[in-house]
Design a protein around this motif. Structure first.
Motif, PDB file in Angstrom:
ATOM      1  N   LEU A 199      11.711  14.605  -8.918  1.00  0.00           N
ATOM      2  CA  LEU A 199      10.265  14.717  -9.148  1.00  0.00           C
ATOM      3  C   LEU A 199       9.425  13.957  -8.128  1.00  0.00           C
ATOM      4  N   PHE A 200       9.900  12.807  -7.693  1.00  0.00           N
ATOM      5  CA  PHE A 200       9.087  11.938  -6.850  1.00  0.00           C
ATOM      6  C   PHE A 200       9.668  11.710  -5.464  1.00  0.00           C
ATOM      7  N   GLY A 201      10.845  12.237  -5.193  1.00  0.00           N
ATOM      8  CA  GLY A 201      11.513  11.987  -3.920  1.00  0.00           C
ATOM      9  C   GLY A 201      10.736  12.434  -2.705  1.00  0.00           C
ATOM     10  N   ASP A 202      10.154  13.626  -2.764  1.00  0.00           N
ATOM     11  CA  ASP A 202       9.409  14.142  -1.607  1.00  0.00           C
ATOM     12  C   ASP A 202       8.193  13.280  -1.280  1.00  0.00           C
ATOM     13  N   GLU A 203       7.621  12.666  -2.303  1.00  0.00           N
ATOM     14  CA  GLU A 203       6.429  11.851  -2.097  1.00  0.00           C
ATOM     15  C   GLU A 203       6.763  10.413  -1.703  1.00  0.00           C
ATOM     16  N   TYR A 204       7.806   9.838  -2.327  1.00  0.00           N
ATOM     17  CA  TYR A 204       8.068   8.417  -2.137  1.00  0.00           C
ATOM     18  C   TYR A 204       9.335   8.093  -1.354  1.00  0.00           C
ATOM     19  N   LEU A 205      10.225   9.038  -1.166  1.00  0.00           N
ATOM     20  CA  LEU A 205      11.459   8.786  -0.419  1.00  0.00           C
ATOM     21  C   LEU A 205      11.482   9.542   0.899  1.00  0.00           C
ATOM     22  N   ARG A 206      10.336   9.880   1.404  1.00  0.00           N
ATOM     23  CA  ARG A 206      10.233  10.596   2.669  1.00  0.00           C
ATOM     24  C   ARG A 206      10.130   9.612   3.822  1.00  0.00           C
ATOM     25  N   ARG A 207      10.281  10.136   5.015  1.00  0.00           N
ATOM     26  CA  ARG A 207      10.112   9.305   6.207  1.00  0.00           C
ATOM     27  C   ARG A 207       8.638   8.924   6.345  1.00  0.00           C
ATOM     28  N   PRO A 208       8.369   7.678   6.667  1.00  0.00           N
ATOM     29  CA  PRO A 208       6.969   7.291   6.859  1.00  0.00           C
ATOM     30  C   PRO A 208       6.419   7.876   8.149  1.00  0.00           C
ATOM     31  N   THR A 209       5.186   8.291   8.099  1.00  0.00           N
ATOM     32  CA  THR A 209       4.512   8.786   9.299  1.00  0.00           C
ATOM     33  C   THR A 209       3.916   7.595  10.043  1.00  0.00           C
ATOM     34  N   ALA A 210       3.447   7.847  11.256  1.00  0.00           N
ATOM     35  CA  ALA A 210       2.782   6.785  12.025  1.00  0.00           C
ATOM     36  C   ALA A 210       1.558   6.278  11.262  1.00  0.00           C
ATOM     37  N   GLU A 211       0.846   7.189  10.596  1.00  0.00           N
ATOM     38  CA  GLU A 211      -0.332   6.798   9.815  1.00  0.00           C
ATOM     39  C   GLU A 211       0.064   5.913   8.634  1.00  0.00           C
ATOM     40  N   ASP A 212       1.173   6.257   7.958  1.00  0.00           N
ATOM     41  CA  ASP A 212       1.665   5.434   6.850  1.00  0.00           C
ATOM     42  C   ASP A 212       1.971   4.022   7.333  1.00  0.00           C
ATOM     43  N   LEU A 213       2.701   3.932   8.431  1.00  0.00           N
ATOM     44  CA  LEU A 213       3.083   2.625   8.958  1.00  0.00           C
ATOM     45  C   LEU A 213       1.871   1.819   9.397  1.00  0.00           C
ATOM     46  N   GLN A 214       0.913   2.473  10.041  1.00  0.00           N
ATOM     47  CA  GLN A 214      -0.291   1.765  10.480  1.00  0.00           C
ATOM     48  C   GLN A 214      -1.081   1.256   9.281  1.00  0.00           C
ATOM     49  N   ARG A 215      -1.184   2.067   8.237  1.00  0.00           N
ATOM     50  CA  ARG A 215      -1.891   1.650   7.019  1.00  0.00           C
ATOM     51  C   ARG A 215      -1.208   0.432   6.401  1.00  0.00           C
ATOM     52  N   LEU A 216       0.131   0.445   6.331  1.00  0.00           N
ATOM     53  CA  LEU A 216       0.864  -0.687   5.765  1.00  0.00           C
ATOM     54  C   LEU A 216       0.724  -1.939   6.630  1.00  0.00           C
ATOM     55  N   LEU A 217       0.741  -1.758   7.937  1.00  0.00           N
ATOM     56  CA  LEU A 217       0.538  -2.895   8.836  1.00  0.00           C
ATOM     57  C   LEU A 217      -0.852  -3.504   8.650  1.00  0.00           C
ATOM     58  N   ASN A 218      -1.852  -2.664   8.486  1.00  0.00           N
ATOM     59  CA  ASN A 218      -3.223  -3.153   8.266  1.00  0.00           C
ATOM     60  C   ASN A 218      -3.317  -3.925   6.950  1.00  0.00           C
ATOM     61  N   ILE A 219      -2.677  -3.410   5.911  1.00  0.00           N
ATOM     62  CA  ILE A 219      -2.681  -4.107   4.616  1.00  0.00           C
ATOM     63  C   ILE A 219      -1.983  -5.453   4.757  1.00  0.00           C
ATOM     64  N   GLY A 220      -0.835  -5.467   5.439  1.00  0.00           N
ATOM     65  CA  GLY A 220      -0.113  -6.718   5.648  1.00  0.00           C
ATOM     66  C   GLY A 220      -0.939  -7.742   6.396  1.00  0.00           C
ATOM     67  N   GLU A 221      -1.647  -7.277   7.409  1.00  0.00           N
ATOM     68  CA  GLU A 221      -2.479  -8.188   8.197  1.00  0.00           C
ATOM     69  C   GLU A 221      -3.620  -8.756   7.354  1.00  0.00           C
ATOM     70  N   GLU A 222      -4.241  -7.901   6.537  1.00  0.00           N
ATOM     71  CA  GLU A 222      -5.315  -8.362   5.655  1.00  0.00           C
ATOM     72  C   GLU A 222      -4.822  -9.430   4.684  1.00  0.00           C
ATOM     73  N   ARG A 223      -3.549  -9.343   4.309  1.00  0.00           N
ATOM     74  CA  ARG A 223      -2.975 -10.293   3.344  1.00  0.00           C
ATOM     75  C   ARG A 223      -2.339 -11.504   4.015  1.00  0.00           C
ATOM     76  N   GLY A 224      -2.454 -11.567   5.338  1.00  0.00           N
ATOM     77  CA  GLY A 224      -1.928 -12.730   6.042  1.00  0.00           C
ATOM     78  C   GLY A 224      -0.511 -12.587   6.550  1.00  0.00           C
ATOM     79  N   PHE A 225       0.006 -11.357   6.598  1.00  0.00           N
ATOM     80  CA  PHE A 225       1.359 -11.109   7.084  1.00  0.00           C
ATOM     81  C   PHE A 225       1.323 -10.075   8.208  1.00  0.00           C
ATOM     82  N   PRO A 226       0.806 -10.445   9.374  1.00  0.00           N
ATOM     83  CA  PRO A 226       0.715  -9.476  10.470  1.00  0.00           C
ATOM     84  C   PRO A 226       2.104  -9.038  10.938  1.00  0.00           C
ATOM     85  N   GLY A 227       2.230  -7.754  11.234  1.00  0.00           N
ATOM     86  CA  GLY A 227       3.486  -7.221  11.735  1.00  0.00           C
ATOM     87  C   GLY A 227       4.493  -6.893  10.663  1.00  0.00           C
ATOM     88  N   MET A 228       4.117  -7.005   9.403  1.00  0.00           N
ATOM     89  CA  MET A 228       5.045  -6.732   8.303  1.00  0.00           C
ATOM     90  C   MET A 228       4.584  -5.483   7.560  1.00  0.00           C
TER      91      MET A 228
END
Length: 166
Positions: A79-108
């Motif tokens: 039910l959820f594999g296609d949405e949550y177990l897929r390969r991350p896109t460049a946009e996904d990774l950039q969004r996660l990096l931005n969130i990490g940086e906002e929380r004080g963990f740049p590069g994570m």
């Protein structure tokens, strides 16, 4: 897990997976609900306990608990594999990096970077009690592409230095 997420999962399971649909037994009594079956599976996964540990709390035996766990894991993947177990896109990774940086963990990209920490209740540590197919994390391709050098390139800053890495 918050209540809204849990109820969303239970709702999808009860509507789309026959095992989780409540039925009447031969005597006409209602069987286990999707809520009971899902709770049993999640408790087993979360606490790493024996199958019969949910007996007193949810009134189901070890065989039924195992069936709940097996069906739950397969259903979550389907039910959820296609949405949550897929390969991350460049946009996904950039969004996660931005969130990490906002929380004080740049590069994570998230807590997945801390997977080397031992989780005593992780079902992979249950020493053969359950088949490997229950290791949902192993189905995730996040690290496969990084190891092969095929991951999307993203830009991020750590200590004032810019990186262009996967």
């Amino acid at each position: 897990m918050n209540k809204a997420l849990f109820l969303r999962i239970v709702h999808r399971l009860s509507n789309e997976v026959p095992f989780f649909q409540q039925r009447r037994d031969a005597r006409g009594r209602l069987g286990l609900s999707a809520l009971q079956k899902s709770t049993a599976a999640i408790r087993l996964l979360a606490y790493g306990t024996a199958l019969d540990s949910v007996d007193e709390y949810l009134r189901l035996g070890a065989t039924t608990a195992r069936s709940c766990l097996e069906n739950f894991v397969e259903a979550i993947i389907n039910l959820f594999g296609d949405e949550y177990l897929r390969r991350p896109t460049a946009e996904d990774l950039q969004r996660l990096l931005n969130i990490g940086e906002e929380r004080g963990f740049p590069g994570m990209i998230g807590s997945i970077d801390c997977m080397h920490w031992e989780w005593k209740n992780c079902h992979t540590a249950w020493k053969g009690q359950y088949p490997q197919r229950y290791n949902v994390l192993e189905r995730s391709p996040v690290f496969d592409d990084i190891i092969k050098g095929q991951a999307p390139k993203v830009n991020f800053f750590v200590n004032g230095r810019e990186y262009h890495l996967a």
